[in-house]
Design an enzyme around this catalytic site. Structure first.
Site, PDB file in Angstrom:
ATOM      1  N   TYR A  62       0.766  -1.268  -0.007  1.00  0.00           N
ATOM      2  CA  TYR A  62      -0.069  -0.038  -0.053  1.00  0.00           C
ATOM      3  C   TYR A  62       0.729   1.350   0.025  1.00  0.00           C
ATOM      4  CZ  TYR A  62      -3.992  -3.076   0.430  1.00  0.00           C
ATOM      5  OH  TYR A  62      -4.908  -3.939   0.106  1.00  0.00           O
TER       6      TYR A  62
ATOM      7  N   ARG B 274       1.556   2.326  -3.585  1.00  0.00           N
ATOM      8  CA  ARG B 274       0.353   2.838  -4.172  1.00  0.00           C
ATOM      9  C   ARG B 274       0.068   4.141  -3.493  1.00  0.00           C
ATOM     10  NH1 ARG B 274      -4.327  -1.471  -4.073  1.00  0.00           N
ATOM     11  NH2 ARG B 274      -5.101  -0.102  -5.866  1.00  0.00           N
TER      12      ARG B 274
ATOM     13  N   ASP C 177      -8.703   5.347  -4.397  1.00  0.00           N
ATOM     14  CA  ASP C 177      -8.007   6.385  -4.674  1.00  0.00           C
ATOM     15  C   ASP C 177      -8.932   7.744  -4.308  1.00  0.00           C
ATOM     16  OD1 ASP C 177      -8.743   5.589  -7.839  1.00  0.00           O
ATOM     17  OD2 ASP C 177      -9.574   7.295  -6.751  1.00  0.00           O
TER      18      ASP C 177
ATOM     19  N   HIS D  62     -14.744   0.541   0.207  1.00  0.00           N
ATOM     20  CA  HIS D  62     -13.602  -0.274   0.530  1.00  0.00           C
ATOM     21  C   HIS D  62     -12.595   0.413   1.186  1.00  0.00           C
ATOM     22  CE1 HIS D  62     -14.689  -3.385  -2.941  1.00  0.00           C
ATOM     23  NE2 HIS D  62     -15.298  -3.291  -2.093  1.00  0.00           N
TER      24      HIS D  62
ATOM     25  N   GLY E  24     -17.150   1.228 -14.524  1.00  0.00           N
ATOM     26  CA  GLY E  24     -15.844   0.597 -14.446  1.00  0.00           C
ATOM     27  C   GLY E  24     -15.704  -0.389 -13.348  1.00  0.00           C
TER      28      GLY E  24
ATOM     29  N   ASN F 223     -18.794   0.136 -19.327  1.00  0.00           N
ATOM     30  CA  ASN F 223     -17.685  -0.487 -18.865  1.00  0.00           C
ATOM     31  C   ASN F 223     -17.232  -0.836 -20.330  1.00  0.00           C
ATOM     32  OD1 ASN F 223     -15.973  -2.748 -18.387  1.00  0.00           O
ATOM     33  ND2 ASN F 223     -17.097  -2.956 -16.419  1.00  0.00           N
TER      34      ASN F 223
ATOM     35  N   GLU G  76     -15.691  -3.607 -21.253  1.00  0.00           N
ATOM     36  CA  GLU G  76     -16.382  -4.910 -21.674  1.00  0.00           C
ATOM     37  C   GLU G  76     -17.371  -5.193 -20.650  1.00  0.00           C
ATOM     38  OE1 GLU G  76     -12.659  -6.932 -21.490  1.00  0.00           O
ATOM     39  OE2 GLU G  76     -12.763  -7.395 -19.189  1.00  0.00           O
TER      40      GLU G  76
ATOM     41  N   ALA H 122     -15.129   4.973 -20.081  1.00  0.00           N
ATOM     42  CA  ALA H 122     -15.811   5.961 -19.077  1.00  0.00           C
ATOM     43  C   ALA H 122     -15.373   7.377 -19.450  1.00  0.00           C
ATOM     44  CB  ALA H 122     -15.200   5.397 -17.633  1.00  0.00           C
TER      45      ALA H 122
HETATM   46  P1  NAD Z   1     -15.171 -11.434  -2.401  1.00  0.00           P
HETATM   47  O1  NAD Z   1     -16.175 -11.539  -3.494  1.00  0.00           O
HETATM   48  O2  NAD Z   1     -14.673 -10.188  -2.386  1.00  0.00           O
HETATM   49  O3  NAD Z   1     -14.121 -12.434  -2.368  1.00  0.00           O
HETATM   50  C1  NAD Z   1     -14.226 -13.897  -2.475  1.00  0.00           C
HETATM   51  C2  NAD Z   1     -13.060 -14.380  -2.205  1.00  0.00           C
HETATM   52  O4  NAD Z   1     -12.481 -14.667  -3.524  1.00  0.00           O
HETATM   53  C3  NAD Z   1     -12.185 -13.707  -1.448  1.00  0.00           C
HETATM   54  O5  NAD Z   1     -11.935 -14.138  -0.124  1.00  0.00           O
HETATM   55  C4  NAD Z   1     -11.069 -13.469  -2.256  1.00  0.00           C
HETATM   56  O6  NAD Z   1      -9.665 -14.327  -1.728  1.00  0.00           O
HETATM   57  C5  NAD Z   1     -11.354 -14.590  -3.532  1.00  0.00           C
HETATM   58  N1  NAD Z   1     -11.047 -13.757  -4.825  1.00  0.00           N
HETATM   59  C6  NAD Z   1     -11.788 -12.560  -5.245  1.00  0.00           C
HETATM   60  N2  NAD Z   1     -11.396 -12.107  -6.307  1.00  0.00           N
HETATM   61  C7  NAD Z   1     -10.389 -12.907  -6.784  1.00  0.00           C
HETATM   62  C8  NAD Z   1      -9.310 -12.977  -7.780  1.00  0.00           C
HETATM   63  N3  NAD Z   1      -9.225 -12.235  -8.746  1.00  0.00           N
HETATM   64  N4  NAD Z   1      -8.495 -13.849  -7.595  1.00  0.00           N
HETATM   65  C9  NAD Z   1      -8.083 -14.688  -6.745  1.00  0.00           C
HETATM   66  N5  NAD Z   1      -9.128 -14.599  -5.571  1.00  0.00           N
HETATM   67  C10 NAD Z   1     -10.354 -13.843  -5.606  1.00  0.00           C
HETATM   68  O7  NAD Z   1     -15.945 -11.908  -1.229  1.00  0.00           O
HETATM   69  P2  NAD Z   1     -15.349 -11.662   0.267  1.00  0.00           P
HETATM   70  O8  NAD Z   1     -13.871 -11.991   0.512  1.00  0.00           O
HETATM   71  O9  NAD Z   1     -16.417 -11.734   1.100  1.00  0.00           O
HETATM   72  O10 NAD Z   1     -15.156  -9.775   0.323  1.00  0.00           O
HETATM   73  C11 NAD Z   1     -15.790  -9.208   1.295  1.00  0.00           C
HETATM   74  C12 NAD Z   1     -15.460  -7.687   1.239  1.00  0.00           C
HETATM   75  O11 NAD Z   1     -14.183  -7.205   1.198  1.00  0.00           O
HETATM   76  C13 NAD Z   1     -16.153  -7.382  -0.194  1.00  0.00           C
HETATM   77  O12 NAD Z   1     -17.549  -6.902   0.085  1.00  0.00           O
HETATM   78  C14 NAD Z   1     -15.125  -6.103  -0.609  1.00  0.00           C
HETATM   79  O13 NAD Z   1     -15.947  -4.950  -0.393  1.00  0.00           O
HETATM   80  C15 NAD Z   1     -14.142  -6.061   0.269  1.00  0.00           C
HETATM   81  N6  NAD Z   1     -12.767  -6.173  -0.444  1.00  0.00           N
HETATM   82  C16 NAD Z   1     -11.713  -5.194  -0.364  1.00  0.00           C
HETATM   83  C17 NAD Z   1     -10.753  -5.645  -1.468  1.00  0.00           C
HETATM   84  C18 NAD Z   1      -9.817  -4.138  -1.061  1.00  0.00           C
HETATM   85  O14 NAD Z   1      -8.528  -4.711  -1.685  1.00  0.00           O
HETATM   86  N7  NAD Z   1     -10.132  -3.126  -0.833  1.00  0.00           N
HETATM   87  C19 NAD Z   1     -10.642  -6.343  -2.024  1.00  0.00           C
HETATM   88  C20 NAD Z   1     -11.565  -7.431  -2.042  1.00  0.00           C
HETATM   89  C21 NAD Z   1     -12.863  -7.528  -1.257  1.00  0.00           C
HETATM   90  N1  APR Z   2     -13.561   2.740 -18.819  1.00  0.00           N
HETATM   91  C1  APR Z   2     -14.698   1.749 -18.460  1.00  0.00           C
HETATM   92  N2  APR Z   2     -14.524   0.479 -18.011  1.00  0.00           N
HETATM   93  C2  APR Z   2     -13.082   0.274 -17.921  1.00  0.00           C
HETATM   94  C3  APR Z   2     -12.008   0.886 -18.423  1.00  0.00           C
HETATM   95  C4  APR Z   2     -12.327   2.294 -18.808  1.00  0.00           C
HETATM   96  N3  APR Z   2     -11.611   3.099 -19.270  1.00  0.00           N
HETATM   97  N4  APR Z   2     -10.787   0.287 -17.957  1.00  0.00           N
HETATM   98  C5  APR Z   2     -11.198  -0.698 -17.209  1.00  0.00           C
HETATM   99  N5  APR Z   2     -12.682  -0.858 -17.408  1.00  0.00           N
HETATM  100  C6  APR Z   2     -13.286  -2.057 -16.477  1.00  0.00           C
HETATM  101  C7  APR Z   2     -12.737  -3.523 -16.900  1.00  0.00           C
HETATM  102  O1  APR Z   2     -13.251  -3.820 -18.035  1.00  0.00           O
HETATM  103  C8  APR Z   2     -13.176  -4.031 -15.661  1.00  0.00           C
HETATM  104  O2  APR Z   2     -14.542  -4.685 -15.838  1.00  0.00           O
HETATM  105  O3  APR Z   2     -13.206  -1.783 -15.140  1.00  0.00           O
HETATM  106  C9  APR Z   2     -13.224  -2.857 -14.518  1.00  0.00           C
HETATM  107  C10 APR Z   2     -12.305  -2.932 -13.585  1.00  0.00           C
HETATM  108  O4  APR Z   2     -12.468  -4.399 -12.876  1.00  0.00           O
HETATM  109  P1  APR Z   2     -11.534  -4.559 -11.493  1.00  0.00           P
HETATM  110  O5  APR Z   2     -10.214  -4.510 -11.876  1.00  0.00           O
HETATM  111  O6  APR Z   2     -12.142  -5.971 -11.034  1.00  0.00           O
HETATM  112  O7  APR Z   2     -11.966  -3.371 -10.509  1.00  0.00           O
HETATM  113  P2  APR Z   2     -13.284  -3.453  -9.591  1.00  0.00           P
HETATM  114  O8  APR Z   2     -14.570  -4.153 -10.173  1.00  0.00           O
HETATM  115  O9  APR Z   2     -13.238  -2.045  -8.910  1.00  0.00           O
HETATM  116  O10 APR Z   2     -12.995  -4.586  -8.445  1.00  0.00           O
HETATM  117  C11 APR Z   2     -13.671  -4.622  -7.108  1.00  0.00           C
HETATM  118  O11 APR Z   2     -12.334  -5.975  -6.077  1.00  0.00           O
HETATM  119  O12 APR Z   2     -10.277  -6.549  -5.751  1.00  0.00           O
HETATM  120  C12 APR Z   2     -11.278  -5.834  -5.023  1.00  0.00           C
HETATM  121  O13 APR Z   2     -11.463  -3.933  -3.601  1.00  0.00           O
HETATM  122  C13 APR Z   2     -10.995  -4.384  -4.856  1.00  0.00           C
HETATM  123  O14 APR Z   2     -12.524  -2.544  -5.205  1.00  0.00           O
HETATM  124  C14 APR Z   2     -11.850  -3.528  -5.657  1.00  0.00           C
HETATM  125  C15 APR Z   2     -12.969  -4.799  -5.837  1.00  0.00           C
END
Ligand code: NAD
Ligand code: APR
Length: 235
Positions: free
Chosen positions: A56, A59, A96, A111, A178, A204, A206, A222
């Site tokens: 972190y 970032r 952010d 989050h 997004g 989005n 996609e 977006a």
């Molecule tokens: P979740 O849907 O976020 O994830 C379920 C489980 O799947 C997690 O325990 C995680 O280990 C795994 N997972 C999710 N995406 C994955 C990926 N791309 N690759 C591998 N493993 C993946 O459900 P949760 O664990 O109950 O999350 C609870 C809360 O935590 C969510 O509501 C979300 O708000 C929060 N969260 C925050 C962050 C962050 O970095 N700020 C990240 C994820 C979740």
């Molecule tokens: N315009 C619109 N959509 C976009 C763009 C763009 N320029 N670039 C990327 N995207 C879309 C991608 O297609 C994807 O569906 O944004 C999405 C990003 O998805 P993630 O990377 O999964 O991000 P997010 O959905 O915010 O993840 C949810 O998961 O890991 C945790 O806490 C973390 O807040 C995050 C949560």
């Protein structure tokens, strides 16, 4: 005068992608570079606090460097907040501060926020712009605890759910921008909004995992589609 009365907007990492901030699950996203379980879970933090704090810190350094600026999508949401004459709630999954930098006045960070640290005992928040290290202790407790990033990790409760569900229950328009629709409860907000009779729009690059739940799916950037949609809503 807009036809809508109560709008809820949910943003995800995709709204900040064109501002140069890595998303999580797109190609070359963060979860391809780091094991999610190591840096975004409480277990990972307790197993190796330094690894998580450094993840972190990197970032936070980037966010504070000024190289990531709000894009046209962030600015369009500021205009919507300012000019829309009904109820407006902006919820972000992003940690952010680009919505705030663009001028959004009230942003619900479900989050957490990377530029804040939290006392694990009192939950008090402090603005934190530099590196956070394990010897940075809270100043709010008689027996100080090491501050943690104010980030909601996998498995932890998101912030503000009561307020979000209240607004979704009264919304007549829900817009998701997004977000991949892979993380709950945010991915379920569209169903909540629809059960209240709201119209739902997804913007989005996609189709997200929950695109089929939306009345309208607008595929594209977006920075182009959000200003167009805001113009339509305000016209
Ligand atoms: P979740 O849907 O976020 O994830 C379920 C489980 O799947 C997690 O325990 C995680 O280990 C795994 N997972 C999710 N995406 C994955 C990926 N791309 N690759 C591998 N493993 C993946 O459900 P949760 O664990 O109950 O999350 C609870 C809360 O935590 C969510 O509501 C979300 O708000 C929060 N969260 C925050 C962050 C962050 O970095 N700020 C990240 C994820 C979740
Ligand atoms: N315009 C619109 N959509 C976009 C763009 C763009 N320029 N670039 C990327 N995207 C879309 C991608 O297609 C994807 O569906 O944004 C999405 C990003 O998805 P993630 O990377 O999964 O991000 P997010 O959905 O915010 O993840 C949810 O998961 O890991 C945790 O806490 C973390 O807040 C995050 C949560």
């Amino acid at each position: 005068m807009s036809e809508y009365k109560k709008i809820v907007v949910l943003t995800g990492a995709g709204i900040s992608a064109e501002s140069g901030i890595d998303t999580f699950r797109s190609k070359d996203g963060l979860w391809e570079k780091f094991r999610l379980e190591d840096v975004a879970t409480p277990e990972g933090y307790h197993r190796d606090p330094k690894l998580v704090l450094d993840f972190y810190n990197q970032r936070r350094k980037q966010f504070c460097s000024g190289i990531n600026l709000p894009n046209a999508a962030h600015h369009a949401l500021v205009e919507l907040e300012q000019k829309f004459d009904g109820d407006f709630l902006l919820v972000t999954q992003n940690i952010d501060n680009l919505h705030e930098q663009a001028g959004s006045k009230s942003v619900l960070h479900m989050h957490g926020e990377l530029l804040k640290a939290r006392c694990p005992s009192s939950n008090q928040l402090v603005q934190w712009l530099g590196d956070l290290n394990s010897d940075d202790l809270c100043t709010c407790c008689q027996y100080p605890s090491p501050l943690r990033p104010h980030i909601v990790w996998f498995g932890e409760m998101p912030i503000g759910l009561d307020k979000i569900y209240h607004h979704l229950s009264e919304a007549d328009l829900f817009i998701a921008i997004g977000t991949s629709g892979t993380v709950y409860p945010a991915a379920g907000f569209v169903e909540e909004a629809k059960s209240s009779g709201a119209e739902s729009i997804e913007i989005n690059l996609e189709a997200s995992e929950v695109h089929s739940h939306f009345d309208q799916v607008k595929q594209g950037k977006a920075s182009q589609l959000v200003p167009e949609l805001v113009k339509q809503i305000l016209s």
